[in-house]
Design a protein around this motif. Structure first.
Motif, PDB file in Angstrom:
ATOM      1  N   LYS A 253      66.153 113.318  23.118  1.00  0.00           N
ATOM      2  CA  LYS A 253      67.019 113.946  24.108  1.00  0.00           C
ATOM      3  C   LYS A 253      66.357 115.191  24.684  1.00  0.00           C
ATOM      4  N   GLU A 254      65.767 116.027  23.812  1.00  0.00           N
ATOM      5  CA  GLU A 254      65.103 117.239  24.282  1.00  0.00           C
ATOM      6  C   GLU A 254      63.920 116.903  25.191  1.00  0.00           C
ATOM      7  N   SER A 255      63.165 115.871  24.828  1.00  0.00           N
ATOM      8  CA  SER A 255      62.030 115.460  25.670  1.00  0.00           C
ATOM      9  C   SER A 255      62.512 114.974  27.027  1.00  0.00           C
ATOM     10  N   ALA A 256      63.603 114.194  27.027  1.00  0.00           N
ATOM     11  CA  ALA A 256      64.136 113.674  28.293  1.00  0.00           C
ATOM     12  C   ALA A 256      64.647 114.807  29.178  1.00  0.00           C
ATOM     13  N   LEU A 257      65.328 115.784  28.573  1.00  0.00           N
ATOM     14  CA  LEU A 257      65.809 116.932  29.351  1.00  0.00           C
ATOM     15  C   LEU A 257      64.653 117.740  29.920  1.00  0.00           C
ATOM     16  N   ARG A 258      63.581 117.851  29.153  1.00  0.00           N
ATOM     17  CA  ARG A 258      62.393 118.579  29.604  1.00  0.00           C
ATOM     18  C   ARG A 258      61.787 117.905  30.826  1.00  0.00           C
ATOM     19  N   VAL A 259      61.683 116.571  30.775  1.00  0.00           N
ATOM     20  CA  VAL A 259      61.134 115.831  31.908  1.00  0.00           C
ATOM     21  C   VAL A 259      62.073 115.921  33.105  1.00  0.00           C
ATOM     22  N   LEU A 260      63.370 115.843  32.855  1.00  0.00           N
ATOM     23  CA  LEU A 260      64.345 115.927  33.941  1.00  0.00           C
ATOM     24  C   LEU A 260      64.260 117.269  34.650  1.00  0.00           C
ATOM     25  N   ARG A 261      64.140 118.358  33.881  1.00  0.00           N
ATOM     26  CA  ARG A 261      64.006 119.676  34.508  1.00  0.00           C
ATOM     27  C   ARG A 261      62.742 119.753  35.351  1.00  0.00           C
ATOM     28  N   ALA A 262      61.652 119.176  34.842  1.00  0.00           N
ATOM     29  CA  ALA A 262      60.394 119.193  35.591  1.00  0.00           C
ATOM     30  C   ALA A 262      60.537 118.435  36.902  1.00  0.00           C
ATOM     31  N   ARG A 263      61.203 117.279  36.850  1.00  0.00           N
ATOM     32  CA  ARG A 263      61.368 116.484  38.080  1.00  0.00           C
ATOM     33  C   ARG A 263      62.255 117.202  39.091  1.00  0.00           C
ATOM     34  N   LEU A 264      63.339 117.801  38.626  1.00  0.00           N
ATOM     35  CA  LEU A 264      64.233 118.514  39.538  1.00  0.00           C
ATOM     36  C   LEU A 264      63.534 119.727  40.146  1.00  0.00           C
ATOM     37  N   HIS A 265      62.716 120.412  39.341  1.00  0.00           N
ATOM     38  CA  HIS A 265      61.943 121.540  39.864  1.00  0.00           C
ATOM     39  C   HIS A 265      60.983 121.069  40.950  1.00  0.00           C
ATOM     40  N   GLN A 266      60.306 119.934  40.698  1.00  0.00           N
ATOM     41  CA  GLN A 266      59.345 119.429  41.680  1.00  0.00           C
ATOM     42  C   GLN A 266      60.045 119.000  42.960  1.00  0.00           C
ATOM     43  N   ILE A 267      61.231 118.408  42.845  1.00  0.00           N
ATOM     44  CA  ILE A 267      61.999 118.019  44.031  1.00  0.00           C
ATOM     45  C   ILE A 267      62.334 119.255  44.859  1.00  0.00           C
ATOM     46  N   ALA A 268      62.751 120.332  44.174  1.00  0.00           N
ATOM     47  CA  ALA A 268      63.089 121.568  44.891  1.00  0.00           C
ATOM     48  C   ALA A 268      61.871 122.135  45.614  1.00  0.00           C
ATOM     49  N   VAL A 269      60.710 122.089  44.949  1.00  0.00           N
ATOM     50  CA  VAL A 269      59.470 122.575  45.573  1.00  0.00           C
ATOM     51  C   VAL A 269      59.120 121.729  46.785  1.00  0.00           C
TER      52      VAL A 269
END
Length: 345
Positions: A253-269
């Motif tokens: 779960k922690e790994s999935a949340l970490r990847v999700l945050r990275a993807r959302l950050h990249q989308i914002a960028v």
């Protein structure tokens, strides 16, 4: 910042200390370049002033002018706006594309190339999730790449690996080919800045749909016998992330949340860059991720980067982790574009 780094209270907060060290390391070359230019400009001004009364000082002026101009150019390069994510670690994904089993084998080759490149640079790697293929490749794989210590500007994982995102094409005779014909297939690479601080990308629990399921594929004891795998769906964006590499449901779960945050950050960028003027966007970084960026021709031992024009005949060394010359061609192209943009202002 030097005063704050000397404050014992700061050293009691590891997160704040690391953030301060990173920022201090990023600013130090610029401060050093400014002070060097200031000294050179001062020496030049002094020589010109003394030359009025003593002609011998006039002989030093041309060399001092060259030194001042060189120092000014170094400072100008340091002052060109940097990618704000350059000091970050990364999450890198490799995914098989067209080409069936051969594409999965090539995806495995790419993953090993990046792991060996990270090893050469002294970075830590962690396999977050992977789906192996039947012949030993990967249908998809996700790995975290982290710097050790505080890297100097331009040497962190994101600063070097951000240009790897896109479609990588391979030309070779597949192991599944019985008649020796050369086939072309492809694999995709996605690189995202690792968002270490969860506060940077806020996730509302009401926006998340979390499912658990039984892991599939090779695994150790309990990996394939318990519902340890986790799938998280971010309802507002529709993003879906799953992780099953760890035995613990909590770790997945922690790994999935970490990847999700990275993807959302990249989308914002990406959205911020898309809203900006075309002239302010990086020539290399903003290449469409669906675009073919590189070709690996094994029969000719040749590698070509289609964005920068880089070509070399040492493909065997590149896939063994000697990736720096290829990466540097993208870094140089990006810097040239940034300098040109700065000159237009």
């Amino acid at each position: 910042m030097e005063q704050r780094l000397g404050d014992p209270a700061v050293h009691g907060d590891p997160t704040a200390l690391r953030r301060l060290n990173t920022r201090y390391a990023a600013l130090t070359p610029t401060v050093g370049a400014y002070r060097a230019w200031e000294r050179a400009a001062g020496d030049l001004a002094t020589a010109r002033e003394l030359a009025v009364d003593d002609p011998s000082f006039a002989e030093e002026v041309p060399s001092l002018e060259q030194a001042e101009a060189a120092a000014a150019e170094v400072l100008r390069r340091q002052l060109v706006p940097r990618d704000p994510d350059d000091d970050r670690d990364v999450i890198l994904e490799v995914k098989a594309g067209e080409g069936g089993e051969e594409s999965a084998l090539f995806a495995g080759d790419l993953l090993r190339m990046y792991l060996r490149y990270a090893e050469r640079r002294g970075w830590r790697t962690e396999l977050l999730d992977a789906t192996p293929s039947d012949l030993g490749g990967y249908k998809d794989a996700r790995v975290s790449v982290q710097a050790t210590g505080t890297p100097v500007p331009g040497e962190a994982p994101w600063a070097r690996l951000k240009y790897e995102g896109g479609v990588h094409r391979v030309q070779r005779v597949p192991v599944t080919e019985s008649q020796g014909r050369i086939h072309t297939s492809a694999a995709g690479v996605l690189v995202m800045p690792d968002v270490e601080d969860p506060a940077e990308v806020a996730l509302d629990g009401n926006d998340l749909k979390i499912d658990v399921f039984r892991s599939s594929g090779p695994g150790g004891q309990s990996v394939n016998t318990t519902d340890s795998a986790v799938r998280i769906t971010h309802l507002p964006s529709g993003l879906v992330v799953s992780c099953q590499n760890e035995k613990s449901q909590l770790q997945n779960k922690e790994s999935a949340l970490r990847v999700l945050r990275a993807r959302l950050h990249q989308i914002a960028v990406d959205e911020a860059e898309a809203a900006a003027s075309e002239q302010r966007r990086s020539q290399v970084r903003t290449v469409d991720r669906s675009e073919r960026i590189r070709t690996y021709n094994f029969p000719e031992n040749r590698i070509v980067d289609h964005r920068t024009g880089f070509k070399a005949y040492n493909l065997d060394q590149v896939v063994d982790g000697d990736l720096d010359p290829v990466v540097q061609s993208a870094v140089d192209a990006d810097e040239a574009e940034r300098l040109a943009r700065a000159g237009d202002r």
